[in-house]
Write an enzyme that holds these catalytic residues in place. Structure first.
Site, PDB file in Angstrom:
ATOM      1  N   ASP A  91      -3.758  -0.072  -6.576  1.00 56.02           N
ATOM      2  CA  ASP A  91      -4.541  -1.367  -5.416  1.00 56.02           C
ATOM      3  C   ASP A  91      -6.447  -1.570  -5.601  1.00 56.02           C
ATOM      4  O   ASP A  91      -7.561  -1.123  -5.553  1.00 56.02           O
ATOM      5  CB  ASP A  91      -4.439  -0.090  -4.378  1.00 56.02           C
ATOM      6  CG  ASP A  91      -4.816  -0.223  -3.183  1.00 56.02           C
ATOM      7  OD1 ASP A  91      -5.649  -1.587  -2.403  1.00 56.02           O
ATOM      8  OD2 ASP A  91      -4.515   0.494  -2.118  1.00 56.02           O
TER       9      ASP A  91
ATOM     10  N   ARG B 109       0.885  -0.783  -0.107  1.00 57.56           N
ATOM     11  CA  ARG B 109      -0.046  -0.058  -0.096  1.00 57.56           C
ATOM     12  C   ARG B 109       0.851   1.236  -0.153  1.00 57.56           C
ATOM     13  O   ARG B 109       1.110   2.067   0.958  1.00 57.56           O
ATOM     14  CB  ARG B 109      -0.653   0.662   0.878  1.00 57.56           C
ATOM     15  CG  ARG B 109      -1.732  -1.174   1.382  1.00 57.56           C
ATOM     16  CD  ARG B 109      -2.628  -1.030   0.404  1.00 57.56           C
ATOM     17  NE  ARG B 109      -4.220  -1.127   0.218  1.00 57.56           N
ATOM     18  CZ  ARG B 109      -5.441  -1.641   1.136  1.00 57.56           C
ATOM     19  NH1 ARG B 109      -4.671  -1.726   2.234  1.00 57.56           N
ATOM     20  NH2 ARG B 109      -6.221  -1.008   0.742  1.00 57.56           N
TER      21      ARG B 109
ATOM     22  N   TYR C 259      -2.177  -0.376   8.529  1.00 61.07           N
ATOM     23  CA  TYR C 259      -2.978  -1.034   8.957  1.00 61.07           C
ATOM     24  C   TYR C 259      -2.876  -1.809  10.480  1.00 61.07           C
ATOM     25  O   TYR C 259      -2.639  -1.346  11.675  1.00 61.07           O
ATOM     26  CB  TYR C 259      -2.440  -2.588   8.792  1.00 61.07           C
ATOM     27  CG  TYR C 259      -2.953  -2.720   7.039  1.00 61.07           C
ATOM     28  CD1 TYR C 259      -3.830  -3.822   6.462  1.00 61.07           C
ATOM     29  CD2 TYR C 259      -1.497  -2.859   6.361  1.00 61.07           C
ATOM     30  CE1 TYR C 259      -4.039  -3.249   5.100  1.00 61.07           C
ATOM     31  CE2 TYR C 259      -1.739  -3.452   4.652  1.00 61.07           C
ATOM     32  CZ  TYR C 259      -3.357  -3.142   4.323  1.00 61.07           C
ATOM     33  OH  TYR C 259      -2.655  -3.863   3.755  1.00 61.07           O
TER      34      TYR C 259
HETATM   35  P1  NAD Z   1      -9.273  -3.167   6.227  1.00 59.73           P
HETATM   36  O1  NAD Z   1     -10.322  -3.732   5.500  1.00 59.73           O
HETATM   37  O2  NAD Z   1      -7.744  -4.023   6.988  1.00 59.73           O
HETATM   38  O3  NAD Z   1      -9.492  -3.307   8.062  1.00 59.73           O
HETATM   39  C1  NAD Z   1     -10.812  -1.673   8.107  1.00 59.73           C
HETATM   40  C2  NAD Z   1     -10.639  -1.032   8.905  1.00 59.73           C
HETATM   41  O4  NAD Z   1     -10.836  -1.847   9.968  1.00 59.73           O
HETATM   42  C3  NAD Z   1      -9.584  -0.639   9.217  1.00 59.73           C
HETATM   43  O5  NAD Z   1      -9.298   1.188   9.339  1.00 59.73           O
HETATM   44  C4  NAD Z   1      -8.668  -0.836  10.888  1.00 59.73           C
HETATM   45  O6  NAD Z   1      -8.487   0.529  11.347  1.00 59.73           O
HETATM   46  C5  NAD Z   1     -10.212  -1.202  11.288  1.00 59.73           C
HETATM   47  N1  NAD Z   1     -10.431  -2.149  12.228  1.00 59.73           N
HETATM   48  C6  NAD Z   1     -10.069  -3.290  12.979  1.00 59.73           C
HETATM   49  N2  NAD Z   1     -10.077  -3.627  13.971  1.00 59.73           N
HETATM   50  C7  NAD Z   1     -10.325  -2.729  14.516  1.00 59.73           C
HETATM   51  C8  NAD Z   1     -11.322  -2.785  15.293  1.00 59.73           C
HETATM   52  N3  NAD Z   1     -11.333  -3.695  16.560  1.00 59.73           N
HETATM   53  N4  NAD Z   1     -12.216  -1.821  15.831  1.00 59.73           N
HETATM   54  C9  NAD Z   1     -12.948  -1.176  15.004  1.00 59.73           C
HETATM   55  N5  NAD Z   1     -11.856  -0.813  13.668  1.00 59.73           N
HETATM   56  C10 NAD Z   1     -11.083  -1.773  14.045  1.00 59.73           C
HETATM   57  O7  NAD Z   1      -8.127  -1.398   6.124  1.00 59.73           O
HETATM   58  P2  NAD Z   1      -8.226  -0.777   4.364  1.00 59.73           P
HETATM   59  O8  NAD Z   1      -9.504  -0.297   4.362  1.00 59.73           O
HETATM   60  O9  NAD Z   1      -7.926  -2.249   3.895  1.00 59.73           O
HETATM   61  O10 NAD Z   1      -7.218   0.054   4.792  1.00 59.73           O
HETATM   62  C11 NAD Z   1      -5.997  -0.052   6.145  1.00 59.73           C
HETATM   63  C12 NAD Z   1      -5.375   1.001   6.062  1.00 59.73           C
HETATM   64  O11 NAD Z   1      -4.349   0.954   4.421  1.00 59.73           O
HETATM   65  C13 NAD Z   1      -5.804   2.517   6.332  1.00 59.73           C
HETATM   66  O12 NAD Z   1      -5.041   2.745   6.782  1.00 59.73           O
HETATM   67  C14 NAD Z   1      -5.776   3.077   4.874  1.00 59.73           C
HETATM   68  O13 NAD Z   1      -6.009   3.929   5.120  1.00 59.73           O
HETATM   69  C15 NAD Z   1      -4.028   2.682   4.222  1.00 59.73           C
HETATM   70  N6  NAD Z   1      -4.423   2.525   2.478  1.00 59.73           N
HETATM   71  C16 NAD Z   1      -3.158   2.947   1.892  1.00 59.73           C
HETATM   72  C17 NAD Z   1      -3.323   3.364   1.228  1.00 59.73           C
HETATM   73  C18 NAD Z   1      -1.909   4.108   0.311  1.00 59.73           C
HETATM   74  O14 NAD Z   1      -1.588   3.557  -0.653  1.00 59.73           O
HETATM   75  N7  NAD Z   1      -0.498   4.644   1.055  1.00 59.73           N
HETATM   76  C19 NAD Z   1      -3.762   2.700   0.725  1.00 59.73           C
HETATM   77  C20 NAD Z   1      -5.303   2.852   0.236  1.00 59.73           C
HETATM   78  C21 NAD Z   1      -5.513   2.097   1.837  1.00 59.73           C
END
Ligand code: NAD
Length: 377
Positions: free
Chosen positions: A128, A120, A227
């Protein structure tokens, strides 16, 4: 260079890996695209549109003819065995659930790439697939909830009285959660959200929701990759207790909480569902990894004490036109990294993005996570 886009309709998949608009940008004097007959039919793309974009319609012989095969989900083992040595397979291959397939691909000399493992990092954003598909799922979760909810979402002031807006609670504000918040807000709901990563608070507020503060000491809840890390059993129990009031007071709860590589944390116990008002709806987007609600039945919509619990799987496939459009754009980004101007395949294993997704290459399993998993089989 021949790129093949197979028909996935036999595996209940409605999406397609390439849409005509993306193919137009890929086809060149040195790159041919072969599309299996009816590959786009379930995502509203006719064979004629593919031909118009410069592709050729073929049968399943494309598997053996191709240098690169683009799939949505993992193919059948027989299809993998039809691929030629040195060819590349790219898709959302769910590698940890498909070890036998991975073994067959390695033996076949295929270079297989799992888009779920894409780093990511900023440079890889356009590729992505987790984000592009989660975005669609977050939107659709709200639509599913609205459809089952016995209330309308916006506040209405009419001659017959005032209708209060529905209250939506979003648990997990990653890509899907943030899109769910934005969509519910656009429909006029009052939205509250919680995420274990404190860094998310501003993002939640920027899409119009209230961030629920829980005194959980989650400062270290984010790893270096951005994450969430798994909470301790004590923290999880406290979180469940503290969220009960918000759940009880919500008309709709949308859960998206996930920890990479782990089962979904159970955040809504059965007794919290029991306290919800009749007519309330839970959409559990974490159903794929077991669900955030204790009562979720993955793949089913059930009712418990008047509360609807939607455990739908493969949500992006319910919006196949746009889900395929963004997926195809992601794969086009991958192809750009791997095909030279002369139409030659170049797999640069020193590239962080390629190394991140590459499962097997040159007849061997090369991905560290997969090597470890295979060693335990
Ligand atoms: P994911 O599908 O892995 O998880 C969904 C969400 O659930 C996350 O925000 C996580 O913090 C949350 N979570 C986990 N346990 C929890 C709990 N007990 N209670 C409440 N919430 C909880 O996440 P995602 O949507 O794939 O995104 C993961 C990370 O990757 C984020 O920080 C996102 O901003 C980042 N990201 C970065 C890029 C990049 O290019 N830099 C692109 C996409 C996503």
């Amino acid at each position: 260079m021949k790129i093949f886009v197979p028909n996935q309709t036999q595996s209940d998949e409605t999406r397609v890996a390439m849409v005509p608009a993306a193919i137009k940008k890929i086809v060149s004097p040195v790159v041919q695209v072969l599309v299996e007959r009816n590959a786009g039919v379930l995502s509203s793309h006719r064979d004629e549109a593919y031909v118009g974009a410069g592709a050729q319609i073929v049968g399943d012989d494309g598997w053996a003819a191709a240098d690169v095969v683009l799939v949505v989900r993992a193919p059948a083992i027989e299809q993998a065995r039809a691929m030629r040595s040195g060819a590349v397979l790219i898709g959302m291959l769910s590698p940890n659930k498909n070890l036998e397939l991975l073994d067959a691909l390695a033996q076949q000399g295929v270079s297989a790439m799992a888009m779920e493992y894409l780093p990511r990092i900023t440079r890889a954003q356009a590729m992505d697939t987790l984000s592009s598909q989660a975005n669609i799922a977050g939107y659709k979760a709200v639509i599913l909830a609205a459809e089952k909810c016995p209330k309308i979402f916006p506040m209405l002031m009419t001659a017959a009285g005032t209708l209060q807006p529905v209250k939506v609670f979003v648990i997990g504000a990653g890509v899907a959660g943030l899109q769910a918040i934005a969509t519910a807000r656009r429909l006029g709901a009052v939205v509250t959200a919680y995420d274990v990563r404190p860094a998310v608070k501003e993002q939640v507020q920027s899409v119009g929701a209230k961030f629920m503060e829980l005194p959980l000491e989650t400062a270290g809840a984010q790893d270096a990759g951005g994450y969430a890390k798994e909470l301790s059993p004590e923290q999880q129990a406290r979180q469940r207790e503290m969220m009960k009031k918000a759940i009880r007071e919500s008309d709709v709860v949308i859960t998206t909480a996930a920890i990479p590589g782990k089962p979904a944390p159970k955040l809504i116990p059965a007794d919290a569902v029991g306290q919800m008002q009749p007519g309330s709806v839970i959409v559990d987007l974490a159903a794929e990894t077991g669900g955030n609600c204790e009562l979720t039945e993955p793949g089913k919509t059930i009712e418990k004490n008047g509360v609807t619990i939607i455990g739908i799987l493969n949500v992006p496939a319910t919006v196949p036109f746009h889900a395929s459009q963004v997926y195809a754009a992601n794969l086009a980004g991958m192809l750009k990294l791997m095909i030279t101007k002369e139409g030659q395949l170049k797999i640069d294993t020193a590239d962080e993005v390629i190394a991140g997704v590459l499962l097997c290459h040159g007849g061997a399993i090369v991905h560290p996570r997969m090597k470890e998993l295979m060693a335990h089989v």
